[in-house]
Scaffold this active site. Structure first.
Site, PDB file in Angstrom:
ATOM      1  N   LYS A   3      76.439  62.546  12.481  1.00  0.00           N
ATOM      2  CA  LYS A   3      75.335  61.966  13.252  1.00  0.00           C
ATOM      3  C   LYS A   3      75.740  61.641  14.692  1.00  0.00           C
ATOM      4  O   LYS A   3      74.931  61.746  15.599  1.00  0.00           O
ATOM      5  CB  LYS A   3      74.785  60.728  12.539  1.00  0.00           C
ATOM      6  CG  LYS A   3      75.772  59.590  12.539  1.00  0.00           C
ATOM      7  CD  LYS A   3      75.168  58.297  12.106  1.00  0.00           C
ATOM      8  CE  LYS A   3      76.227  57.217  12.083  1.00  0.00           C
ATOM      9  NZ  LYS A   3      76.991  57.059  13.325  1.00  0.00           N
ATOM     10  N   ARG A  82      71.188  49.535  10.290  1.00  0.00           N
ATOM     11  CA  ARG A  82      71.789  49.933   9.017  1.00  0.00           C
ATOM     12  C   ARG A  82      71.411  48.985   7.876  1.00  0.00           C
ATOM     13  O   ARG A  82      71.841  49.203   6.752  1.00  0.00           O
ATOM     14  CB  ARG A  82      73.302  49.939   9.158  1.00  0.00           C
ATOM     15  CG  ARG A  82      73.901  51.327   9.416  1.00  0.00           C
ATOM     16  CD  ARG A  82      75.380  51.117   9.588  1.00  0.00           C
ATOM     17  NE  ARG A  82      76.221  52.231   9.339  1.00  0.00           N
ATOM     18  CZ  ARG A  82      76.812  52.932  10.302  1.00  0.00           C
ATOM     19  NH1 ARG A  82      76.574  52.676  11.558  1.00  0.00           N
ATOM     20  NH2 ARG A  82      77.642  53.906  10.000  1.00  0.00           N
ATOM     21  N   ARG A 121      88.051  64.726   8.851  1.00  0.00           N
ATOM     22  CA  ARG A 121      87.787  64.540  10.282  1.00  0.00           C
ATOM     23  C   ARG A 121      89.030  64.023  11.013  1.00  0.00           C
ATOM     24  O   ARG A 121      89.726  63.142  10.532  1.00  0.00           O
ATOM     25  CB  ARG A 121      86.638  63.544  10.441  1.00  0.00           C
ATOM     26  CG  ARG A 121      86.353  63.180  11.880  1.00  0.00           C
ATOM     27  CD  ARG A 121      85.001  62.612  12.019  1.00  0.00           C
ATOM     28  NE  ARG A 121      84.816  61.337  11.312  1.00  0.00           N
ATOM     29  CZ  ARG A 121      83.678  60.653  11.359  1.00  0.00           C
ATOM     30  NH1 ARG A 121      82.654  61.119  12.043  1.00  0.00           N
ATOM     31  NH2 ARG A 121      83.558  59.516  10.696  1.00  0.00           N
ATOM     32  N   ARG A 154      90.556  58.352  11.674  1.00  0.00           N
ATOM     33  CA  ARG A 154      89.990  57.005  11.788  1.00  0.00           C
ATOM     34  C   ARG A 154      90.324  56.216  10.527  1.00  0.00           C
ATOM     35  O   ARG A 154      90.271  56.765   9.422  1.00  0.00           O
ATOM     36  CB  ARG A 154      88.462  57.101  11.929  1.00  0.00           C
ATOM     37  CG  ARG A 154      88.000  57.273  13.343  1.00  0.00           C
ATOM     38  CD  ARG A 154      86.559  57.639  13.437  1.00  0.00           C
ATOM     39  NE  ARG A 154      85.636  56.823  12.633  1.00  0.00           N
ATOM     40  CZ  ARG A 154      84.315  56.910  12.714  1.00  0.00           C
ATOM     41  NH1 ARG A 154      83.763  57.765  13.555  1.00  0.00           N
ATOM     42  NH2 ARG A 154      83.534  56.172  11.964  1.00  0.00           N
ATOM     43  N   ARG A 165      82.387  52.588   2.214  1.00  0.00           N
ATOM     44  CA  ARG A 165      81.274  52.932   3.125  1.00  0.00           C
ATOM     45  C   ARG A 165      80.081  53.476   2.346  1.00  0.00           C
ATOM     46  O   ARG A 165      78.929  53.155   2.646  1.00  0.00           O
ATOM     47  CB  ARG A 165      81.733  53.992   4.135  1.00  0.00           C
ATOM     48  CG  ARG A 165      82.512  53.413   5.267  1.00  0.00           C
ATOM     49  CD  ARG A 165      83.234  54.477   6.025  1.00  0.00           C
ATOM     50  NE  ARG A 165      82.378  55.195   6.961  1.00  0.00           N
ATOM     51  CZ  ARG A 165      82.799  56.220   7.702  1.00  0.00           C
ATOM     52  NH1 ARG A 165      84.030  56.655   7.591  1.00  0.00           N
ATOM     53  NH2 ARG A 165      81.986  56.797   8.533  1.00  0.00           N
TER      54      ARG A 165
HETATM   55  P1  AMP Z   1      79.713  54.722  12.708  1.00  0.00           P
HETATM   56  O1  AMP Z   1      80.580  55.237  13.785  1.00  0.00           O
HETATM   57  O2  AMP Z   1      78.267  54.592  13.091  1.00  0.00           O
HETATM   58  O3  AMP Z   1      79.897  55.449  11.402  1.00  0.00           O
HETATM   59  O4  AMP Z   1      80.196  53.205  12.421  1.00  0.00           O
HETATM   60  C1  AMP Z   1      81.514  52.913  12.021  1.00  0.00           C
HETATM   61  C2  AMP Z   1      81.561  51.551  11.345  1.00  0.00           C
HETATM   62  O5  AMP Z   1      81.136  50.526  12.269  1.00  0.00           O
HETATM   63  C3  AMP Z   1      80.650  51.386  10.139  1.00  0.00           C
HETATM   64  O6  AMP Z   1      81.229  51.895   8.941  1.00  0.00           O
HETATM   65  C4  AMP Z   1      80.495  49.858  10.103  1.00  0.00           C
HETATM   66  O7  AMP Z   1      81.653  49.232   9.611  1.00  0.00           O
HETATM   67  C5  AMP Z   1      80.397  49.513  11.590  1.00  0.00           C
HETATM   68  N1  AMP Z   1      78.990  49.585  12.045  1.00  0.00           N
HETATM   69  C6  AMP Z   1      78.481  50.451  12.971  1.00  0.00           C
HETATM   70  N2  AMP Z   1      77.179  50.236  13.154  1.00  0.00           N
HETATM   71  C7  AMP Z   1      76.836  49.223  12.308  1.00  0.00           C
HETATM   72  C8  AMP Z   1      75.611  48.561  12.009  1.00  0.00           C
HETATM   73  N3  AMP Z   1      74.467  48.906  12.608  1.00  0.00           N
HETATM   74  N4  AMP Z   1      75.638  47.576  11.083  1.00  0.00           N
HETATM   75  C9  AMP Z   1      76.775  47.195  10.473  1.00  0.00           C
HETATM   76  N5  AMP Z   1      77.963  47.801  10.686  1.00  0.00           N
HETATM   77  C10 AMP Z   1      78.004  48.797  11.607  1.00  0.00           C
END
Ligand code: AMP
Length: 220
Positions: A3, A82, A121, A154, A165
């Site tokens: 995404k 989220r 990744r 990561r 997750r």
């Molecule tokens: P992403 O890069 O969007 O996959 O986000 C990486 C991590 O950041 C997620 O697995 C969460 O731990 C945290 N995170 C990012 N966006 C949110 C959100 N909107 N609500 C809660 N945790 C978030």
């Protein structure tokens, strides 16, 4: 690939403002320890383990960047909201600002492919280019093709964090599908194929939105 890649491609294409809550947390994680608030330190621990960051911290980050919502090319929210709580806060803020969402894109992929994509990744520590050990390997092992930087995995892409997750997704994020379906905003998109193929699929669907809801940059 995922995404985030789609959000970047769309941002460029639409000349929009890109707000990724995951990027905000990752950037905060690179700051010196003494520059991180206690709430941010806790948020980073949640993130590393694969758990969602508490709504209050996420909302503070979004509010601080709410100027992005006023960008004349529109905005792309990546990885946010989220949870239902975040979705309701966002709805209230948009109503207050007399703004609206054109669509909520839900990229769909079978579970085994999600796990395979996340676990393989690798990201460049310098330029953030994304590779994949089998799908998009770099020419030199562990080295970025673009800038020669070191590739790393990561912390939240490790197997134990991926499981957490996926559980957090099922528990907190999946209910948003019905929420946005009820608002007539949900746009499901098959996430199989190359980034360009997925982008083309996305644009094709967005071009079918009623006039006034969204207009691609080349038609403005
Ligand atoms: P992403 O890069 O969007 O996959 O986000 C990486 C991590 O950041 C997620 O697995 C969460 O731990 C945290 N995170 C990012 N966006 C949110 C959100 N909107 N609500 C809660 N945790 C978030």
């Amino acid at each position: 690939m995922g995404k985030g890649t789609q959000a970047e491609l769309l941002t460029e294409r639409l000349d929009a403002c890109h707000l990724s809550t995951g990027d905000v947390f990752r950037a905060a994680g690179k700051r010196r320890d003494c520059d991180q608030s206690p709430a941010m330190k806790a948020a980073l621990e949640y993130m590393r383990s694969g758990e969602l960051v508490p709504d209050s911290t996420v909302w503070e980050m979004v509010r601080e960047r709410s100027h992005c919502l006023l960008h004349c090319g529109g905005f792309i929210l990546d990885g946010f909201p989220r949870t239902l709580g975040q979705a309701i806060s966002l709805k209230d803020l948009l109503e207050k600002e007399k703004l609206s969402l054109s669509a909520v894109l839900n990229y769909e992929l079978p579970l085994d492919e999600i796990v395979q994509r996340l676990s393989g990744r690798r990201t460049c520590e310098k330029c953030k280019s994304v590779f994949h050990v089998t799908e998009r390997p770099s020419k030199g092992k562990g080295v970025c093709d673009r800038c020669g930087g070191r590739l790393f995995q990561r912390e939240d892409d490790r197997p134990e964090s991926i499981t957490v997750r996926l559980e957090a997704y099922e528990r907190s994020t999946a209910p948003l599908i019905q929420f946005y379906k009820n608002l007539g905003l949900l746009m499901p998109i098959v996430a199989q194929g190359s980034p360009d193929e997925i982008l083309a699929r996305t644009i094709e669907k967005m071009d079918k939105l009623p006039v006034g809801k969204y207009q691609s940059a080349d038609k403005r």
